[in-house]
Enzyme design. Structure first.
Site, PDB file in Angstrom:
ATOM      1  N   CYS A 116       0.822  -0.890  -0.288  1.00  0.00           N
ATOM      2  CA  CYS A 116       0.232   0.116  -0.198  1.00  0.00           C
ATOM      3  C   CYS A 116       0.776   1.686  -0.374  1.00  0.00           C
ATOM      4  CB  CYS A 116      -0.573   0.010   1.566  1.00  0.00           C
ATOM      5  SG  CYS A 116      -2.158  -1.384   1.234  1.00  0.00           S
ATOM      6  N   HIS A 141      -5.970  -1.383  -2.565  1.00  0.00           N
ATOM      7  CA  HIS A 141      -5.330  -3.148  -1.905  1.00  0.00           C
ATOM      8  C   HIS A 141      -6.850  -3.898  -2.018  1.00  0.00           C
ATOM      9  CE1 HIS A 141      -3.628  -5.072   1.862  1.00  0.00           C
ATOM     10  NE2 HIS A 141      -4.350  -5.760   1.409  1.00  0.00           N
ATOM     11  N   ASN A 176       0.958 -14.484  -9.350  1.00  0.00           N
ATOM     12  CA  ASN A 176       0.177 -15.463  -8.944  1.00  0.00           C
ATOM     13  C   ASN A 176      -0.847 -14.714  -7.721  1.00  0.00           C
ATOM     14  OD1 ASN A 176       2.539 -17.008  -9.010  1.00  0.00           O
ATOM     15  ND2 ASN A 176       3.674 -16.567  -6.893  1.00  0.00           N
ATOM     16  N   HIS A 209      -2.029  -7.658  -1.504  1.00  0.00           N
ATOM     17  CA  HIS A 209      -1.842  -6.402  -2.821  1.00  0.00           C
ATOM     18  C   HIS A 209      -1.925  -6.990  -3.329  1.00  0.00           C
ATOM     19  CE1 HIS A 209      -1.885  -2.153  -2.659  1.00  0.00           C
ATOM     20  NE2 HIS A 209      -1.357  -2.562  -3.438  1.00  0.00           N
ATOM     21  N   HIS A 268      -0.673  -7.045  -6.791  1.00  0.00           N
ATOM     22  CA  HIS A 268       0.529  -7.049  -7.260  1.00  0.00           C
ATOM     23  C   HIS A 268       1.466  -8.370  -8.302  1.00  0.00           C
ATOM     24  CE1 HIS A 268       2.021  -9.844  -3.675  1.00  0.00           C
ATOM     25  NE2 HIS A 268       2.860 -10.244  -4.059  1.00  0.00           N
ATOM     26  N   GLN A 282       5.020 -10.016  -9.982  1.00  0.00           N
ATOM     27  CA  GLN A 282       6.413 -10.233 -10.372  1.00  0.00           C
ATOM     28  C   GLN A 282       7.484 -10.718 -11.102  1.00  0.00           C
ATOM     29  OE1 GLN A 282       8.111 -12.486  -6.668  1.00  0.00           O
ATOM     30  NE2 GLN A 282       5.921 -12.989  -6.946  1.00  0.00           N
TER      31      GLN A 282
HETATM   32 ZN    ZN Z   1      -2.083  -2.972   0.579  1.00  0.00          ZN
END
Ligand code: ZN
Length: 386
Positions: free
Chosen positions: A74, A149, A189, A200, A202, A204
């Site tokens: 965040c 988030h 993933n 959160h 995201h 990679q």
């Molecule tokens: Zn977050």
């Protein structure tokens, strides 16, 4: 797309990606007391299979399922300091604090330049051939898709998905020219079932110092196909799926998504640009412009598979998936065609596919769902009444 490059307190690089030609001022400073740490992983060659294995014992200490108010992805707000110094962001990429792979700066490198440098896929010259190992050079980056988030990639709008595509493309261009990097792998993933430790939204990026086994096998297969037929394997695969149509899930002007004939996972879709390219950097503007709609559509079909309500829910309640970009390595990439492989480990609302004896022990998959059935369910997934 505008890019602002900055540095975190421990020297790691962080890059803000903003839509539009001009970035908002991104001047926030990382005020956390972080020490610089030397990367400590190693890659070892499994002589029996030819596959490289990364030994990253230092990662055991990494952040594991933190509460939402301690989320490191965040933005830094209300006196709480995270990995992202700014109070808001669109897309941000930064070097992983607990990387599986990282190239040590010269002053942190034991004994100066190591013998494996500049030799992707090679071992140190003169070393014991049964114990080939090199420092775990490369780079591991985290890509945050949004400052929010509580959403998932499937909830993003097309503009944001396009900005993520631009960030993946930028990182591919920058990382693939590093001398220690053999292959750039962008992936996401999603879901605790996959082993995600941060909720959160995201993904990679791994810039690897070796060619991964799956990529190496694909390059080899493409070489064999060229020898036997004079044609490109991936062009033939895509043409066959488009001609047949039974496993095609969705198709646009520039992209086609299909379940592969020999799918390994219960629900697995491969998304190809209709024109063969080696990697993300070779996509045209028209192809880039269409990608967000195609990709978001696939993610939403995955979420709709298991009779789940369409309302926004925390990512943990949705279809877990792995989304993997396959790109030709910049050097020795053969005829590998850029494509994305999206798959879930969920085979029914209450059942997961586990990699057990046959898969984990032998790398041979048993799939409980016929690819043709999976394709039909994915085609119908968004047509179901709510
Ligand atoms: Zn977050």
């Amino acid at each position: 797309m505008a890019k602002t490059v900055t540095t975190l307190a421990d020297g790691r690089e962080l890059i803000y990606f903003d839509a539009g030609a001009v970035a908002p001022p991104r001047t926030a400073v990382d005020r956390r007391p972080l020490d610089r740490s030397a990367p400590a992983s190693e890659v070892r060659l499994d002589r029996a299979t030819g596959a490289w294995v990364t030994i990253a014992a230092h990662r055991q200490a990494r952040t594991y399922h933190p509460p939402a108010d301690e989320c490191p992805l965040c933005p830094s707000r209300d006196g709480r300091l995270s990995e992202i110094p700014d109070a808001d962001y669109q897309v941000v990429v930064f070097e992983n604090r607990f990387p599986s792979l990282a190239t040590a700066p010269p002053d942190l490198r034991p004994g100066g330049v190591h013998p494996g440098a500049g030799h992707p896929d090679g071992g140190a010259p003169g070393a014991d051939p049964m114990r080939t190992a090199r420092p775990g050079d490369g780079r591991c980056e985290v890509v945050c898709f949004t400052a929010d988030h509580d959403v998932s990639f499937a909830d993003l709008d097309e503009d944001r998905a396009r900005l993520v595509l631009d960030a993946w493309t930028d990182r591919t261009a920058e990382l693939s020219v590093l001398p220690e990097v053999a292959q750039v792998y962008c992936f996401e993933n999603r879901g605790a079932e996959i082993g995600v430790t941060l909720a959160h939204p995201h993904g990679q990026i791994y810039a690897l110092p070796f060619t991964t086994p799956r990529t190496a096998r694909m390059i080899e297969q493409a070489g064999r196909h060229r020898e036997a037929t004079g044609r490109n394997l991936f062009e033939d695969l895509l043409a066959a799926e488009r001609a047949d149509g039974e496993r095609v899930v969705a198709a646009g002007e520039h992209w086609t998504a299909f379940v592969p004939f020999a799918a390994r996972w219960p629900y697995e879709v491969h998304l190809y640009p209709n024109r063969r390219v080696a990697d993300l950097t070779e996509l045209t503007e028209d192809e880039r412009a269409e990608f967000p709609a195609r990709y978001l559509d696939l993610l939403r079909r995955f979420d709709a598979l298991f009779a789940t309500p369409q309302a926004r829910r925390p990512a943990s309640g949705r279809t877990p998936y792995i989304s993997a970009w396959h790109q030709a390595p910049a050097r020795n990439g053969g005829e590998l065609a850029l494509h994305l492989e999206l798959f879930t480990v969920r085979r029914a609302a209450d059942k997961l596919k586990h990699l057990a004896g046959v898969e984990s022990g032998m790398d041979a998959f048993v799939n409980d769902i016929a690819p043709e059935t999976a394709a039909r369910r994915l085609r119908d997934a968004l047509a179901r009444p709510a």
